[in-house]
Design a protein around this motif. Structure first.
Motif, PDB file in Angstrom:
ATOM      1  N   LYS A  60     -52.928  23.807  61.928  1.00 23.56           N
ATOM      2  CA  LYS A  60     -51.986  24.282  62.889  1.00 23.56           C
ATOM      3  C   LYS A  60     -50.703  24.952  62.395  1.00 23.56           C
ATOM      4  O   LYS A  60     -50.033  25.462  62.966  1.00 23.56           O
ATOM      5  N   SER A  61     -50.690  25.094  60.833  1.00 27.05           N
ATOM      6  CA  SER A  61     -49.871  25.729  60.315  1.00 27.05           C
ATOM      7  C   SER A  61     -50.049  27.326  59.990  1.00 27.05           C
ATOM      8  O   SER A  61     -51.342  27.730  59.188  1.00 27.05           O
ATOM      9  N   LYS A  62     -49.056  28.306  60.198  1.00 29.11           N
ATOM     10  CA  LYS A  62     -49.344  29.341  60.001  1.00 29.11           C
ATOM     11  C   LYS A  62     -49.399  29.985  58.522  1.00 29.11           C
ATOM     12  O   LYS A  62     -49.989  30.999  58.060  1.00 29.11           O
ATOM     13  N   VAL A  63     -48.961  29.061  57.806  1.00 25.72           N
ATOM     14  CA  VAL A  63     -48.788  29.287  56.209  1.00 25.72           C
ATOM     15  C   VAL A  63     -49.701  28.460  55.478  1.00 25.72           C
ATOM     16  O   VAL A  63     -49.867  28.753  54.172  1.00 25.72           O
ATOM     17  N   GLY A  64     -50.513  27.513  56.529  1.00 27.40           N
ATOM     18  CA  GLY A  64     -51.657  26.938  55.858  1.00 27.40           C
ATOM     19  C   GLY A  64     -51.164  25.724  54.737  1.00 27.40           C
ATOM     20  O   GLY A  64     -51.968  25.676  53.662  1.00 27.40           O
ATOM     21  N   SER A  65     -50.186  25.014  55.194  1.00 23.68           N
ATOM     22  CA  SER A  65     -49.867  23.803  54.205  1.00 23.68           C
ATOM     23  C   SER A  65     -49.414  22.778  55.157  1.00 23.68           C
ATOM     24  O   SER A  65     -48.512  23.167  56.441  1.00 23.68           O
ATOM     25  N   ASN A  66     -49.300  21.579  54.901  1.00 21.61           N
ATOM     26  CA  ASN A  66     -48.793  20.492  55.392  1.00 21.61           C
ATOM     27  C   ASN A  66     -47.839  19.512  54.466  1.00 21.61           C
ATOM     28  O   ASN A  66     -48.601  18.955  53.599  1.00 21.61           O
ATOM     29  N   VAL A  67     -46.751  19.481  54.437  1.00 20.13           N
ATOM     30  CA  VAL A  67     -45.783  18.703  53.498  1.00 20.13           C
ATOM     31  C   VAL A  67     -45.427  17.341  54.266  1.00 20.13           C
ATOM     32  O   VAL A  67     -44.946  17.189  55.217  1.00 20.13           O
ATOM     33  N   THR A  68     -46.036  16.122  53.740  1.00 26.06           N
ATOM     34  CA  THR A  68     -45.831  15.031  54.144  1.00 26.06           C
ATOM     35  C   THR A  68     -44.778  14.328  53.074  1.00 26.06           C
ATOM     36  O   THR A  68     -44.982  13.781  52.310  1.00 26.06           O
ATOM     37  N   LEU A  69     -43.568  14.353  53.762  1.00 18.36           N
ATOM     38  CA  LEU A  69     -42.453  13.760  52.733  1.00 18.36           C
ATOM     39  C   LEU A  69     -42.054  12.281  52.954  1.00 18.36           C
ATOM     40  O   LEU A  69     -41.872  11.835  54.200  1.00 18.36           O
ATOM     41  N   ILE A  70     -41.910  11.313  52.144  1.00 18.34           N
ATOM     42  CA  ILE A  70     -41.483  10.089  52.137  1.00 18.34           C
ATOM     43  C   ILE A  70     -40.053  10.211  51.478  1.00 18.34           C
ATOM     44  O   ILE A  70     -39.948  10.265  50.391  1.00 18.34           O
ATOM     45  N   ASN A  71     -38.944  10.050  52.508  1.00 20.76           N
ATOM     46  CA  ASN A  71     -37.488   9.942  51.949  1.00 20.76           C
ATOM     47  C   ASN A  71     -37.146   8.947  52.669  1.00 20.76           C
ATOM     48  O   ASN A  71     -37.482   8.171  53.057  1.00 20.76           O
ATOM     49  N   VAL A  72     -35.635   8.871  52.544  1.00 25.00           N
ATOM     50  CA  VAL A  72     -34.704   7.734  53.149  1.00 25.00           C
ATOM     51  C   VAL A  72     -35.056   7.690  54.326  1.00 25.00           C
ATOM     52  O   VAL A  72     -34.826   6.406  55.047  1.00 25.00           O
ATOM     53  N   MET A  73     -35.100   8.745  55.255  1.00 21.91           N
ATOM     54  CA  MET A  73     -35.308   8.683  56.757  1.00 21.91           C
ATOM     55  C   MET A  73     -36.550   7.889  57.259  1.00 21.91           C
ATOM     56  O   MET A  73     -36.637   7.466  58.308  1.00 21.91           O
ATOM     57  N   LYS A  74     -37.555   7.866  56.334  1.00 16.95           N
ATOM     58  CA  LYS A  74     -38.975   6.948  56.532  1.00 16.95           C
ATOM     59  C   LYS A  74     -38.942   5.900  55.791  1.00 16.95           C
ATOM     60  O   LYS A  74     -39.854   4.911  56.257  1.00 16.95           O
TER      61      LYS A  74
END
Length: 214
Positions: A60-74
């Motif tokens: 689904k990404s036009k740039v062809g990548s998916n960043v799954t971030l685990i930060n303080v919000m999660k």
């Protein structure tokens, strides 16, 4: 943080509301996030079923990548600890486009595939430091510097894990910020900055600049 009466902030707010007093938020915040009463902290504050072992959707990404971030919000337990991490999936020929982390240095480890990565130093040198990484290789992106990752292989995906030296590293994707700002930056300003015709800037600003971070 407990009150002088022995209860937590919620109990104190309820007590004061029941007495008809003006309700004041007694919660304590650090880095903009509420500090829980230590007596109310559980193991779940330090746990997330993040499924980082599973491939993420890059189609689904036009740039062809998916960043799954685990930060303080999660993951609330990260607050004040100065760390976070991300899984980055790259489609064949996909990239994590040039961006910066204003509050963190990043160390990237390739788990599968091949990546061409690099960062650019600040003015006036603007020197590019770049390498081709294979499975098991590591590369560091210093805090605040523009950097990128690109999968140069046309028929195989790539996966990396990144560790970052902040619980809330932030991300500024350069193209999104410059050409996708709301409202738009004046095309006069950008045409002079990039030394191109205003029509080129207008075309770039009309594109859909997506966020590849989840």
């Amino acid at each position: 943080m407990a009150s002088s009466r022995g209860g937590g902030p919620d109990e104190e707010l309820q007590r004061r509301a029941g007495q008809g007093a003006a309700v004041v938020d007694l919660s304590v915040k650090v880095n903009g996030f509420v500090c829980k009463d230590p007596m109310a902290v559980t193991a779940d504050d330090f746990f997330k079923a993040a499924n980082l072992d599973k491939p993420m959707d890059t189609m689904k990404s036009k740039v062809g990548s998916n960043v799954t971030l685990i930060n303080v919000m999660k993951l609330p337990g990260l607050n004040t600890l100065g760390i976070s991490l991300a899984r980055i999936d790259y489609a064949p020929l996909g990239e994590n486009p040039p961006h910066t982390h204003p509050r963190a240095t990043e160390i990237l480890t390739v788990l599968e595939g091949t990546l061409y990565v690099g960062f650019v130093t600040s003015n006036p040198d603007n020197k590019l430091f770049a390498k081709v990484l294979n499975k098991g290789d590591v590369f560091v992106f210093p805090q605040g510097l523009i950097h990128f990752q690109f999968n140069p292989i046309y028929d195989k995906p790539a996966v990396a894990i990144a560790a970052l030296s902040s619980q809330n590293p932030g991300a500024i994707t350069i193209a999104n910020a410059v050409f996708g700002s709301k409202p738009p930056i004046s095309d006069d300003v950008l045409a002079k900055a990039f030394q191109v015709q205003k029509g080129t800037i207008d075309w770039l600003q009309a594109q859909f600049w997506e966020n590849n971070h989840n």
